[in-house]
Design an enzyme around this catalytic site. Structure first.
Site, PDB file in Angstrom:
ATOM      1  N   CYS A  51       0.707  -1.343   0.215  1.00 19.93           N
ATOM      2  CA  CYS A  51       0.128  -0.254  -0.500  1.00 19.93           C
ATOM      3  C   CYS A  51       0.798   1.052   0.271  1.00 19.93           C
ATOM      4  O   CYS A  51       0.372   1.814  -0.262  1.00 19.93           O
ATOM      5  CB  CYS A  51      -0.908  -0.006   1.607  1.00 19.93           C
ATOM      6  SG  CYS A  51      -1.840  -1.538   1.277  1.00 19.93           S
ATOM      7  N   ARG A 128      -8.132  -4.254  -2.712  1.00 21.08           N
ATOM      8  CA  ARG A 128      -7.528  -3.487  -4.245  1.00 21.08           C
ATOM      9  C   ARG A 128      -8.392  -2.904  -5.515  1.00 21.08           C
ATOM     10  O   ARG A 128      -7.958  -3.702  -6.395  1.00 21.08           O
ATOM     11  CB  ARG A 128      -6.420  -3.945  -4.759  1.00 21.08           C
ATOM     12  CG  ARG A 128      -5.097  -4.252  -3.624  1.00 21.08           C
ATOM     13  CD  ARG A 128      -4.028  -3.775  -3.637  1.00 21.08           C
ATOM     14  NE  ARG A 128      -2.775  -4.723  -2.429  1.00 21.08           N
ATOM     15  CZ  ARG A 128      -2.671  -4.029  -1.875  1.00 21.08           C
ATOM     16  NH1 ARG A 128      -2.673  -2.373  -1.708  1.00 21.08           N
ATOM     17  NH2 ARG A 128      -1.835  -4.578  -1.146  1.00 21.08           N
TER      18      ARG A 128
END
Length: 217
Positions: A51, A128
């Protein structure tokens, strides 16, 4: 059935679900973005390796997205304090200032509305997901990535450009299309249209159903 709200997963062509949410840049509403395109993306958690690399990369494409009248919004199921601390950490470690808002979705309200939590992948984290939403609040594209795989930013920019090209010119884009390449015109609806197409010098006709052209600058 849990106490959490359950929503029908949004699909391409649906109106973007409304939300009002607290972010690192104050409270925002989805309707604030009417008249603009926007990319809403979720990430599993703050202070995680994949991330962090993605946030740096999303920031790098933000100026190009803004040139396309497109805003960027992040989201995870973390607190606003966690987001702020992580953003400061990214700035310290990578010398990159995160300039897009990040939704603090502790209630999972937005993540649930947009189908960002897949229990078989992770029961507690948003995966995601990437939603591209047009200036009329219609969902134009949805992409999901697993928790372990970082996203390709060049593809997200290419996708926005392709979707805007389709919206502006009523054409399709072929595999691996990038701006400047030929686009695909809709197939003919009648025999007369098919016959006329064969004599249209503005087109590269591969066969009656497949024809390409360059867009005017």
């Amino acid at each position: 059935m849990s106490d959490e709200q359950h929503y029908t997963l949004p699909r391409i062509g649906d109106h973007a679900p409304y939300f009002e949410a607290k972010t690192t840049q104050g409270t925002i509403k989805s309707t604030d973005y009417e008249g603009k395109w926007w990319v809403l993306f979720s990430h599993p958690a703050d202070f995680t390796p994949v991330c962090t690399t993605e946030f740096v990369a999303f920031q790098e494409i933000l100026p190009e997205l803004k040139e396309l009248n497109t805003e960027l919004i992040g989201l995870s199921i973390d607190s606003n304090q966690s987001h702020l601390a992580w953003i400061r950490n990214i700035e310290d470690n990578f010398n990159v200032k995160i300039e897009f808002p990040v939704i603090a979705d502790l209630s999972k309200d937005v993540a649930s509305k947009y189908g960002m939590i897949h229990p078989n992948d992770s029961g507690t984290e948003a995966n995601r997901a990437v939603f591209v939403i047009d200036d009329k609040q219609q969902i134009k594209s949805i992409i999901y990535y697993p928790l372990t795989t970082g996203r390709n930013m060049a593809e997200i920019v290419r996708l926005v450009k392709a979707l805007q090209t389709t919206a502006n010119h009523q054409v399709s884009t072929p595999a691996n299309w990038t701006p400047g390449d030929q686009v695909l015109v809709p197939p003919p609806a009648t025999q007369a249209d098919a016959d006329a197409r064969a004599n249209d010098d503005s087109l590269e006709v591969v066969d009656w159903y497949l024809a390409k052209k360059h867009l005017d600058d």
